[in-house]
Design a protein around this motif. Sequence first.
Motif, PDB file in Angstrom:
ATOM      1  N   UNK A   1      39.387-102.805   9.759  1.00 27.14           N
ATOM      2  CA  UNK A   1      39.206-101.366   9.883  1.00 27.14           C
ATOM      3  C   UNK A   1      38.872-100.767   8.523  1.00 27.14           C
ATOM      4  N   UNK A   2      37.899 -99.857   8.517  1.00 28.52           N
ATOM      5  CA  UNK A   2      37.571 -99.129   7.299  1.00 28.52           C
ATOM      6  C   UNK A   2      37.418 -97.648   7.646  1.00 28.52           C
ATOM      7  N   UNK A   3      37.402 -96.834   6.618  1.00 30.47           N
ATOM      8  CA  UNK A   3      37.194 -95.397   6.785  1.00 30.47           C
ATOM      9  C   UNK A   3      35.975 -94.989   5.953  1.00 30.47           C
ATOM     10  N   UNK A   4      35.103 -94.167   6.539  1.00 31.43           N
ATOM     11  CA  UNK A   4      34.018 -93.539   5.806  1.00 31.43           C
ATOM     12  C   UNK A   4      34.332 -92.060   5.667  1.00 31.43           C
ATOM     13  N   UNK A   5      33.913 -91.476   4.556  1.00 31.02           N
ATOM     14  CA  UNK A   5      34.120 -90.047   4.353  1.00 31.02           C
ATOM     15  C   UNK A   5      32.853 -89.455   3.750  1.00 31.02           C
ATOM     16  N   UNK A   6      32.416 -88.340   4.319  1.00 28.80           N
ATOM     17  CA  UNK A   6      31.217 -87.641   3.865  1.00 28.80           C
ATOM     18  C   UNK A   6      31.621 -86.214   3.538  1.00 28.80           C
ATOM     19  N   UNK A   7      31.135 -85.682   2.416  1.00 29.14           N
ATOM     20  CA  UNK A   7      31.467 -84.314   2.019  1.00 29.14           C
ATOM     21  C   UNK A   7      30.218 -83.447   2.084  1.00 29.14           C
ATOM     22  N   UNK A   8      30.437 -82.163   2.348  1.00 28.40           N
ATOM     23  CA  UNK A   8      29.341 -81.209   2.435  1.00 28.40           C
ATOM     24  C   UNK A   8      29.852 -79.835   2.040  1.00 28.40           C
ATOM     25  N   UNK A   9      29.021 -79.000   1.425  1.00 26.69           N
ATOM     26  CA  UNK A   9      29.486 -77.661   1.043  1.00 26.69           C
ATOM     27  C   UNK A   9      29.530 -76.706   2.224  1.00 26.69           C
ATOM     28  N   UNK A  10      30.356 -75.685   2.111  1.00 28.58           N
ATOM     29  CA  UNK A  10      30.478 -74.684   3.172  1.00 28.58           C
ATOM     30  C   UNK A  10      29.166 -73.944   3.417  1.00 28.58           C
ATOM     31  N   UNK A  11      28.386 -73.725   2.348  1.00 28.29           N
ATOM     32  CA  UNK A  11      27.161 -72.963   2.515  1.00 28.29           C
ATOM     33  C   UNK A  11      25.996 -73.812   3.039  1.00 28.29           C
ATOM     34  N   UNK A  12      26.228 -75.085   3.259  1.00 24.22           N
ATOM     35  CA  UNK A  12      25.214 -75.966   3.860  1.00 24.22           C
ATOM     36  C   UNK A  12      25.932 -77.049   4.661  1.00 24.22           C
ATOM     37  N   UNK A  13      26.607 -76.670   5.745  1.00 20.34           N
ATOM     38  CA  UNK A  13      27.501 -77.603   6.455  1.00 20.34           C
ATOM     39  C   UNK A  13      26.754 -78.545   7.397  1.00 20.34           C
ATOM     40  N   UNK A  14      25.797 -79.285   6.881  1.00 21.09           N
ATOM     41  CA  UNK A  14      24.989 -80.176   7.706  1.00 21.09           C
ATOM     42  C   UNK A  14      25.282 -81.633   7.365  1.00 21.09           C
ATOM     43  N   UNK A  15      25.504 -82.443   8.401  1.00 13.13           N
ATOM     44  CA  UNK A  15      25.714 -83.889   8.264  1.00 13.13           C
ATOM     45  C   UNK A  15      24.931 -84.563   9.388  1.00 13.13           C
ATOM     46  N   UNK A  16      24.250 -85.673   9.115  1.00 14.16           N
ATOM     47  CA  UNK A  16      23.513 -86.353  10.190  1.00 14.16           C
ATOM     48  C   UNK A  16      24.449 -86.860  11.282  1.00 14.16           C
ATOM     49  N   UNK A  17      24.024 -86.754  12.521  1.00 15.85           N
ATOM     50  CA  UNK A  17      24.796 -87.288  13.644  1.00 15.85           C
ATOM     51  C   UNK A  17      24.696 -88.811  13.670  1.00 15.85           C
TER      52      UNK A  17
END
Length: 249
Positions: free
Chosen positions: A162-178
Motif C-alpha cells: 500500500x502507498x499513498x499519493x498526495x497532490x496539492x493545488x492552490x485555492x485560486x486554481x483548484x484543478x486536479x486531473x481526474x
Amino acid sequence: MVDAKGNKDARDKGTETQDGSHETQAELVKSDAVELEIVEVREGSFGIHGTGDTTGFGGLTRPVVMPGASQRPFGGWYDEVADQLATITELDEAIEKVVVDRGEITFFIRRHKLVETVTHLRNDPVLRFEFCSSVSGVHFPHEAGRELHVVYHLLSMTHNRRIRLEVVTPENDPHVPSVVSIYPTADWQERETWDMFGIIFDGHPALTRILMPDDWPGHPQRKDYPLGGIPVEYKGGTIAPPDQRRSYS
C-alpha cells in the motif's frame, strides 16, 4: 547495570524502557532529526479563534506540524517502488518529495503528472498498484499556494503493498486531473471530494454534488466554512454561530 545477583544498579532505576531490545534509556540510539513543516498555529482546544471556545483552553497555542521529506534509503520495498518510478523517463520531475512517517510512505506528485504516474503505478509489472481504495481532500488554509490537498490510497493486490499519493493545488486554481479513466472506483470519491472541498477534477465524466443539494453554497469541509448560522434545509430554522449560543460573563 546488573550485579552478580541480577539486581539493577541504582543509576538505572527509573530509566527502564518498554523496548525489549534496550534495557535503559542510555542504550537508545537517537535518530537524526527530520525537518518538519509548520502549516498552521492553532489556538484553543478546537482551533476556534475568539470567544467561541468554551472548553477553558482558549489560551492554548500549538503548531500543526507535518513531517518533511525523507532521505534515502527509505527501507524495505519502499526503495524498490521509488527506484522503479525513477526509471520511467516520462515521470521526470513528477515526484515533488517522498515522506516516510509512522511506517507509511507518501509520494507527493505534481498535479500535471498525476495521470501519467498512476498509469505506470497500475500497469508496470514491478509496481502493479491495481486498486485505488480512497480519494479524499484536506484543507490547510494557512499553507499559501498549497491550501488544498488530494490524497489517494493505492493497493497492489499482486505484491500486497500500500502507498499513498498526495497532490496539492492552490485555492485560486483548484484543478486536479481526474484518475477515473485509470481507476474507475475514483468516480464517486472524486465527486465527494469536489462536493466537500470544491476541488475540480478535470476530465471527470459527471462532476456533480453527491451529498449536498445541487444549489448548496460553498463546500462544508473547508476550514473557512462557517460553523453556524446556516438555515437548516427543509426546516426553515437556523443554527446560531458558536459564539452566540451562550452568554459570556
